[in-house]
Design an enzyme around this catalytic site. Structure first.
Site, PDB file in Angstrom:
ATOM      1  N   LYS A 139       0.835  -1.189   0.000  1.00  0.00           N
ATOM      2  CA  LYS A 139       0.000   0.000   0.000  1.00  0.00           C
ATOM      3  C   LYS A 139       0.873   1.242   0.000  1.00  0.00           C
ATOM      4  O   LYS A 139       2.022   1.136   0.448  1.00  0.00           O
ATOM      5  CB  LYS A 139      -0.976   0.023   1.185  1.00  0.00           C
ATOM      6  CG  LYS A 139      -0.408  -0.275   2.584  1.00  0.00           C
ATOM      7  CD  LYS A 139       0.765   0.497   3.126  1.00  0.00           C
ATOM      8  CE  LYS A 139       0.642   1.957   3.347  1.00  0.00           C
ATOM      9  NZ  LYS A 139       1.907   2.576   3.908  1.00  0.00           N
ATOM     10  N   TYR A 224      -4.550   4.087   6.445  1.00  0.00           N
ATOM     11  CA  TYR A 224      -5.016   3.066   7.407  1.00  0.00           C
ATOM     12  C   TYR A 224      -6.324   3.512   8.057  1.00  0.00           C
ATOM     13  O   TYR A 224      -7.248   2.717   8.230  1.00  0.00           O
ATOM     14  CB  TYR A 224      -3.961   2.835   8.499  1.00  0.00           C
ATOM     15  CG  TYR A 224      -2.753   2.072   8.034  1.00  0.00           C
ATOM     16  CD1 TYR A 224      -2.722   0.679   8.085  1.00  0.00           C
ATOM     17  CD2 TYR A 224      -1.629   2.729   7.563  1.00  0.00           C
ATOM     18  CE1 TYR A 224      -1.604  -0.022   7.665  1.00  0.00           C
ATOM     19  CE2 TYR A 224      -0.508   2.036   7.137  1.00  0.00           C
ATOM     20  CZ  TYR A 224      -0.504   0.666   7.190  1.00  0.00           C
ATOM     21  OH  TYR A 224       0.594  -0.035   6.772  1.00  0.00           O
TER      22      TYR A 224
HETATM   23  P1  NAD Z   1      12.383   1.882   1.835  1.00  0.00           P
HETATM   24  O1  NAD Z   1      12.817   3.217   1.385  1.00  0.00           O
HETATM   25  O2  NAD Z   1      12.954   1.356   3.086  1.00  0.00           O
HETATM   26  O3  NAD Z   1      12.674   0.797   0.694  1.00  0.00           O
HETATM   27  C1  NAD Z   1      12.403   1.067  -0.667  1.00  0.00           C
HETATM   28  C2  NAD Z   1      13.197   0.127  -1.534  1.00  0.00           C
HETATM   29  O4  NAD Z   1      12.984   0.495  -2.901  1.00  0.00           O
HETATM   30  C3  NAD Z   1      14.716   0.183  -1.294  1.00  0.00           C
HETATM   31  O5  NAD Z   1      15.230  -1.110  -1.325  1.00  0.00           O
HETATM   32  C4  NAD Z   1      15.235   0.995  -2.470  1.00  0.00           C
HETATM   33  O6  NAD Z   1      16.548   0.654  -2.822  1.00  0.00           O
HETATM   34  C5  NAD Z   1      14.254   0.588  -3.560  1.00  0.00           C
HETATM   35  N1  NAD Z   1      14.171   1.571  -4.653  1.00  0.00           N
HETATM   36  C6  NAD Z   1      14.172   1.271  -5.953  1.00  0.00           C
HETATM   37  N2  NAD Z   1      14.110   2.375  -6.697  1.00  0.00           N
HETATM   38  C7  NAD Z   1      14.078   3.412  -5.845  1.00  0.00           C
HETATM   39  C8  NAD Z   1      14.027   4.826  -6.019  1.00  0.00           C
HETATM   40  N3  NAD Z   1      13.949   5.394  -7.232  1.00  0.00           N
HETATM   41  N4  NAD Z   1      14.004   5.594  -4.912  1.00  0.00           N
HETATM   42  C9  NAD Z   1      14.029   5.049  -3.685  1.00  0.00           C
HETATM   43  N5  NAD Z   1      14.077   3.701  -3.449  1.00  0.00           N
HETATM   44  C10 NAD Z   1      14.110   2.908  -4.531  1.00  0.00           C
HETATM   45  O7  NAD Z   1      10.794   1.921   1.905  1.00  0.00           O
HETATM   46  P2  NAD Z   1       9.846   0.926   2.724  1.00  0.00           P
HETATM   47  O8  NAD Z   1       9.555   1.531   4.036  1.00  0.00           O
HETATM   48  O9  NAD Z   1      10.365  -0.444   2.673  1.00  0.00           O
HETATM   49  O10 NAD Z   1       8.477   1.064   1.879  1.00  0.00           O
HETATM   50  C11 NAD Z   1       8.309   0.404   0.644  1.00  0.00           C
HETATM   51  C12 NAD Z   1       6.801   0.278   0.351  1.00  0.00           C
HETATM   52  O11 NAD Z   1       6.192  -0.474   1.387  1.00  0.00           O
HETATM   53  C13 NAD Z   1       6.050   1.611   0.294  1.00  0.00           C
HETATM   54  O12 NAD Z   1       5.094   1.570  -0.734  1.00  0.00           O
HETATM   55  C14 NAD Z   1       5.374   1.703   1.642  1.00  0.00           C
HETATM   56  O13 NAD Z   1       4.170   2.443   1.619  1.00  0.00           O
HETATM   57  C15 NAD Z   1       5.110   0.248   1.946  1.00  0.00           C
HETATM   58  N6  NAD Z   1       5.062  -0.019   3.394  1.00  0.00           N
HETATM   59  C16 NAD Z   1       4.029  -0.731   3.902  1.00  0.00           C
HETATM   60  C17 NAD Z   1       3.968  -1.018   5.274  1.00  0.00           C
HETATM   61  C18 NAD Z   1       2.875  -1.859   5.822  1.00  0.00           C
HETATM   62  O14 NAD Z   1       2.729  -1.914   7.052  1.00  0.00           O
HETATM   63  N7  NAD Z   1       2.103  -2.535   4.997  1.00  0.00           N
HETATM   64  C19 NAD Z   1       4.972  -0.522   6.110  1.00  0.00           C
HETATM   65  C20 NAD Z   1       6.037   0.189   5.546  1.00  0.00           C
HETATM   66  C21 NAD Z   1       6.072   0.444   4.178  1.00  0.00           C
END
Ligand code: NAD
Length: 370
Positions: A139, A224
């Site tokens: 999401k 949420y």
């Molecule tokens: P994060 O920044 O920690 O990780 C993002 C990943 O994408 C990294 O591995 C990064 O290298 C990669 N990536 C590839 N291309 C990129 C670019 N152009 N710019 C930045 N990163 C790039 O983020 P996250 O917290 O892991 O979140 C990722 C997704 O998961 C989001 O859509 C977020 O909304 C979702 N999320 C959901 C929950 C949940 O509880 N369901 C919790 C946290 C995050």
């Protein structure tokens, strides 16, 4: 609640099987559904090895009954090698964003789990479906209603299933609230008050970049609260009125910092919601009913959610939310059943989100049109 140095993860923490050829998966697979009770494990390719993948999803595979991690997609070769060693993923199952299409011939992969910045969800969902894989996408589903529709269309055209990572729809306290709302044990819901906020750190992160994130707190955590109002009422909002404020115009130059919004539902229920990227301590879901109340605080955390009703505290065991969510989707695939967190569900949230942004822009109430 005193949460001085919390990052997003800390905050949340408080409170078909290998061997199926991609060609077969194009249709033949569904002609003989297998029952998940056989404990068949589907192979998952995890796309994006950031914070959520590292800290929540990878460990969840150890607790999953129906999913196993068989491939990874990363733009960082070192990270790929590290994951390969840690999780026993063969080197020929490590992909990057250019070799993504090779997943099509990876027989160990049944579904692709997309955990990338929001703006990349649509592109990789469509590419995964075209590669013949089912898709679980984090999401918010995408950055626009139009992208959500394209994702649904791509998965339907490829005869692949699409689910959105709405973990709270499987969380036992939330399920109990929905049960109480449906059986009206406390009377019908009259009003809802929900919100989710956290103080965001690094000003350079993608979450503060409009192109990558689509929006700010609303898209990330406000969703949420929004969705909880939808599943508690079992209805879609008809009219939305929203207001935004920025107390740090530099940090939140591109995305929303704090928003409150009011949603009216067909039964007459009013839901008052709030979200922010600039303070901690808001993490609640309260529903006021004809004869009592339902109160969750914290409501949307990975662990430690708490439920109280006007009849007393309700203590429930909460299994790993990500393992539960992945297993639920695997069962839908194995038994050829629809997912309750389908692409259509993600689209409905996005319709409301676009109405919220429109209301802020026009300073008027906005009708939500499907
Ligand atoms: P994060 O920044 O920690 O990780 C993002 C990943 O994408 C990294 O591995 C990064 O290298 C990669 N990536 C590839 N291309 C990129 C670019 N152009 N710019 C930045 N990163 C790039 O983020 P996250 O917290 O892991 O979140 C990722 C997704 O998961 C989001 O859509 C977020 O909304 C979702 N999320 C959901 C929950 C949940 O509880 N369901 C919790 C946290 C995050």
């Amino acid at each position: 609640m005193n949460l001085p140095n919390f990052n997003r993860r800390d905050f949340l923490n408080t409170s078909v099987s290998a061997g199926l050829a991609a060609g077969l998966a194009q249709g033949g697979f569904f002609s003989a559904p297998t029952h998940a009770s056989e404990n068949k494990k589907l192979g998952v390719a995890l796309v994006g090895l950031g914070s959520l993948s590292t800290n929540q999803i990878a460990p969840a595979f150890q607790k999953s009954a129906n999913c196993k991690l068989t491939a990874i997609v990363t733009g960082t070769p070192d990270k790929g090698n590290m994951w390969s060693e840690k999780y026993g993923i063969g080197r020929d199952h490590i992909y990057n964003y250019n070799s993504f299409e090779k997943l099509a011939s990876d027989e160990t992969v049944d579904l692709v789990y997309i955990v990338l910045p929001n703006s990349m969800h649509a592109e990789y969902t469509i590419r995964a479906a075209e590669a013949g894989k089912h898709v679980l996408c984090e999401k918010p589903m995408a950055n626009s209603v139009a992208d959500c529709r394209d994702m649904i269309h791509a998965c339907k055209s490829a005869n692949r299933k699409l689910a959105i990572g709405y973990r709270c729809q499987y969380e036992p306290h939330h399920l109990k609230c929905v049960e109480l709302a449906r059986n009206k044990e406390l009377g019908a819901i009259k009003m809802i008050d929900a919100g989710f906020a956290f103080k965001i750190g690094d000003p350079k992160q993608w979450r503060l970049n409009k192109k990558l994130a689509g929006g700010g707190a609303l898209m990330d955590v406000g969703i949420y609260a929004l969705q909880a109002c939808r599943y508690l009422t079992g209805e879609e909002p008809t009219i939305i009125t929203a207001q935004e404020t920025k107390t740090d115009a530099a940090k939140f130059a591109q995305v929303d910092e704090s928003i409150t919004w009011l949603m009216q539902f067909p039964s007459g229920v009013l839901a008052y919601c709030s979200t922010s990227y600039n303070f901690n301590g808001l993490n609640r879901l309260n529903a006021y009913t004809e004869n009592g109340f339902v109160r969750m605080d914290p409501a949307f955390s990975y662990v430690g959610n708490s439920l109280e009703t006007s009849k007393g505290k309700v203590a429930l065991d909460v299994p790993d939310q990500f393992a539960t969510e992945m297993d639920a989707f695997a069962k839908c695939i194995l038994e050829d059943k629809p997912s309750k967190v389908s692409g259509e569900e993600g689209l409905k949230d996005m319709l409301a989100i676009e109405a919220i942004y429109q209301s802020i822009e026009t300073r008027a109430s906005v009708k939500v049109v499907a």
